[in-house]
Design a protein around this motif. Sequence first.
Motif, mmCIF file in Angstrom:
data_model
loop_
_atom_site.group_PDB
_atom_site.id
_atom_site.type_symbol
_atom_site.label_atom_id
_atom_site.label_comp_id
_atom_site.label_asym_id
_atom_site.label_seq_id
_atom_site.Cartn_x
_atom_site.Cartn_y
_atom_site.Cartn_z
ATOM 1 N N ILE A 2 0.838 -1.198 0.000
ATOM 2 C CA ILE A 2 0.000 0.000 0.000
ATOM 3 C C ILE A 2 0.872 1.246 0.000
ATOM 4 N N SER A 3 1.796 1.325 0.971
ATOM 5 C CA SER A 3 2.677 2.486 1.071
ATOM 6 C C SER A 3 3.759 2.212 2.102
ATOM 7 N N TYR A 33 -5.432 4.947 5.234
ATOM 8 C CA TYR A 33 -5.469 4.533 3.836
ATOM 9 C C TYR A 33 -6.903 4.151 3.483
ATOM 10 N N SER A 35 -9.412 2.526 0.069
ATOM 11 C CA SER A 35 -9.512 1.973 -1.275
ATOM 12 C C SER A 35 -10.979 1.778 -1.612
ATOM 13 N N GLY A 39 -9.038 -2.921 -2.836
ATOM 14 C CA GLY A 39 -7.628 -2.916 -2.496
ATOM 15 C C GLY A 39 -6.671 -2.901 -3.667
ATOM 16 N N THR A 41 -6.108 -0.323 -5.685
ATOM 17 C CA THR A 41 -5.409 0.957 -5.573
ATOM 18 C C THR A 41 -5.778 1.596 -4.241
ATOM 19 N N TRP A 42 -4.873 2.447 -3.749
ATOM 20 C CA TRP A 42 -5.062 3.051 -2.435
ATOM 21 C C TRP A 42 -4.733 4.538 -2.461
ATOM 22 N N ARG A 44 -3.757 7.631 0.541
ATOM 23 C CA ARG A 44 -3.281 7.702 1.921
ATOM 24 C C ARG A 44 -3.334 9.135 2.426
#
Length: 231
Positions: A2-3, A33, A35, A39, A41-42, A44
């Motif tokens: 995710i990040s 976060y 989406s 899930g 793409t996310w 934040r």
Amino acid sequence: MISSQNYPEEPSIKMNPKNPAIIVAGANLNNFYYSSDTGRTWNRGQLTSSHGVWGDPVIEVDTMGNFYFFHLSNPPTGNWIDRIVCQKSTNNGKTWSDGTFIGLNGTKAQDKQWSVVDQKTNTIYLTWTQFDSYGSSSPSDSSIILFSKSADGGMSWVAPKRINKIAGDCVDSDNTVEGAVPAIGPEGEVYVSWAGPDGIWFDRSIDGGQTWLENDIFVSSMPSGWDYDIP
């Protein structure tokens, strides 16, 4: 992934029960976060609150699709982790309220919260540890398990109630009472278990947290404890 921005750790994640494509997550210290495509793409952001944000993220969601972000506090005036903060999102995690708080009790520390939502009533139940003095090894300082609930979507909270009988120390280690996790039974029973000096303990309420068992139920010992180094 995710990040990796802002050094995320201790993640918590929930799915919107009205739309499983919507997922919201949180991570230390103040990362959130969201989406809208299961899930793939996310997006934040970093959570802010006038009560301060200091980690231990717990994401919760009710049956209407409102998300809640519980975390520790670090207020500009007051004391470090002196309350549990609840911030609410009504738009699937994009923005968050400034938050309400629970457990403010002078200089005592409030830590290690966890939550559950009753799927029939949307009542939010919350449990956590209160330290007389976080990190203290003094025999006069102790830790206890507290309980509260909200019946109005996190806008207000009932006065915290102690539910455990045997206190722990304040070292934040094996002999501290911590890790209280609530669960809801089929008839609205509230179940809570936690770790303490002697192992795993259990308590139960059948009236929404008004009253609890006269004596906690011992579940199991933990010979190695819960506080150990990972190589």
